[in-house]
Design a protein around this motif. Sequence first.
Motif, short mmCIF file in Angstrom:
data_model
loop_
_atom_site.label_atom_id
_atom_site.label_comp_id
_atom_site.label_asym_id
_atom_site.label_seq_id
_atom_site.Cartn_x
_atom_site.Cartn_y
_atom_site.Cartn_z
N ASN A 31 0.82 -1.20 0.00
CA ASN A 31 0.00 0.00 0.00
C ASN A 31 0.86 1.26 0.00
O ASN A 31 1.79 1.39 0.80
CB ASN A 31 -0.89 0.04 1.25
N TYR A 47 -4.72 10.18 -3.26
CA TYR A 47 -4.86 8.88 -3.92
C TYR A 47 -4.14 7.84 -3.09
O TYR A 47 -3.21 8.16 -2.35
CB TYR A 47 -4.20 8.90 -5.31
N SER A 49 -2.79 3.47 -3.44
CA SER A 49 -2.60 2.32 -4.33
C SER A 49 -2.30 1.11 -3.46
O SER A 49 -1.48 1.16 -2.55
CB SER A 49 -1.44 2.58 -5.28
N TYR A 50 -2.97 -0.03 -3.76
CA TYR A 50 -2.72 -1.22 -2.96
C TYR A 50 -2.03 -2.32 -3.76
O TYR A 50 -1.87 -3.44 -3.28
CB TYR A 50 -4.02 -1.74 -2.34
N MET A 54 -2.63 -0.50 -9.61
CA MET A 54 -3.94 -0.29 -9.00
C MET A 54 -3.93 1.06 -8.28
O MET A 54 -2.92 1.45 -7.68
CB MET A 54 -4.25 -1.40 -7.99
N LYS A 55 -5.07 1.73 -8.31
CA LYS A 55 -5.17 3.01 -7.63
C LYS A 55 -6.60 3.25 -7.21
O LYS A 55 -7.54 2.73 -7.84
CB LYS A 55 -4.70 4.16 -8.53
N GLU A 56 -6.73 4.02 -6.14
CA GLU A 56 -8.05 4.40 -5.65
C GLU A 56 -8.04 5.88 -5.35
O GLU A 56 -7.06 6.40 -4.82
CB GLU A 56 -8.37 3.64 -4.35
N LYS A 57 -9.14 6.54 -5.63
CA LYS A 57 -9.24 7.95 -5.28
C LYS A 57 -9.39 8.11 -3.78
O LYS A 57 -10.10 7.33 -3.14
CB LYS A 57 -10.44 8.58 -5.98
N GLY A 58 -8.74 9.13 -3.27
CA GLY A 58 -8.92 9.48 -1.88
C GLY A 58 -10.01 10.53 -1.75
O GLY A 58 -10.99 10.52 -2.48
N ASN B 101 -7.96 -2.01 1.28
CA ASN B 101 -8.55 -0.69 1.42
C ASN B 101 -8.22 -0.04 2.74
O ASN B 101 -8.89 0.87 3.18
CB ASN B 101 -10.05 -0.72 1.21
N LYS B 103 -6.63 2.51 5.02
CA LYS B 103 -6.11 3.86 4.84
C LYS B 103 -6.33 4.61 6.14
O LYS B 103 -7.11 4.22 6.99
CB LYS B 103 -6.82 4.57 3.70
#
Lengths: 116, 116
Positions: A31, A47, A49-50, A54-58, B101, B103
Motif C-alpha cells: 500500500n 490517492y 494504491s494497494y 492499482m489506484k483508488e481515489k482518496g 482498502n 487507509k
Amino acid sequence: DVKVTQSSRYLVKRTGEKVFLECVQDMDHENMFWYRQDPGLGLRLIYFSYDVKMKEKGDIPEGYSVSREKKERFSLILESASTNQTSMYLCASTGIRDLLSGNTIYFGEGSWLTVV
Amino acid sequence: AQSVTQPDIHITVSEGASLELRCNYSYGATPYLFWYVQSPGQGLQLLLKYFSGDTLVQGIKGFEAEFKRSQSSFNLRKPSVHWSDAAEYFCAVGGGTNFGNEKLTFGTGTRLTIIP
C-alpha cells in the motif's frame, strides 16, 4: 528501518506546468498513499494504491493523477499545476493489512511545492 | 465514511502543566486509532496507537491516550509537558475490512504552544 523517500524536498513550478512528485519505499509494501497537508486542514488523502497498477481515489483527487508501475514507486502527477496546489505533499506506505494487525503507516519527509 | 474531529486548533500550556488534546472519530466498525506528532520542519512521528484490548494505551515521550467507545473519543494526555513537546499533533483513524482498502484519515491537527 523502513525508508520512504521523496525525491524532491522543495519545488517551485509555474502555473500550467506538469509536475511529477516521486516516492520510493524500500520495505516491499503493497500500500502506498499520497496526502497533502495544509494549515488548518490537516492531512487529506489524494490517492492511494494497494498494488502495482492499482489506484483508488482518496478524498481530494481532483487535479491529480498517480502512477504505480513498480511496487516500490508511487508517483503523483499534477497535469497542469495551479496556485491552489501549493502545499506540502506527503507520501506514505504500509504493508498488506498492516493497519489491521497493529502496525503503522510510514511517512516520507514531505515535498514542499510552490506554484507561482 | 471515516472521519476525525480535533476541536482545538491551538492550545497553550505552561511548562510542567498537564495536557489533554481532544479527538473524536466516526467509523463504522471497530476503529484503529493513532496519534502522530509533527515538529516544525519535520515529518510525522507515531506517538501511540490503539487496536484492541486495554483502552488506555501508553506511547512514547510520556504520552498516553484513552479510547472511549461510548464517547467516540481518543484523547491524548500527558501529566507534565516539556518545552520540547511544542509541535502539531494529529489524531487519525484507520483500518478497513477488505483486502487493500486500509487507509488513514487524519484530523485537522492541534498546535501546541508551551510557555515558560
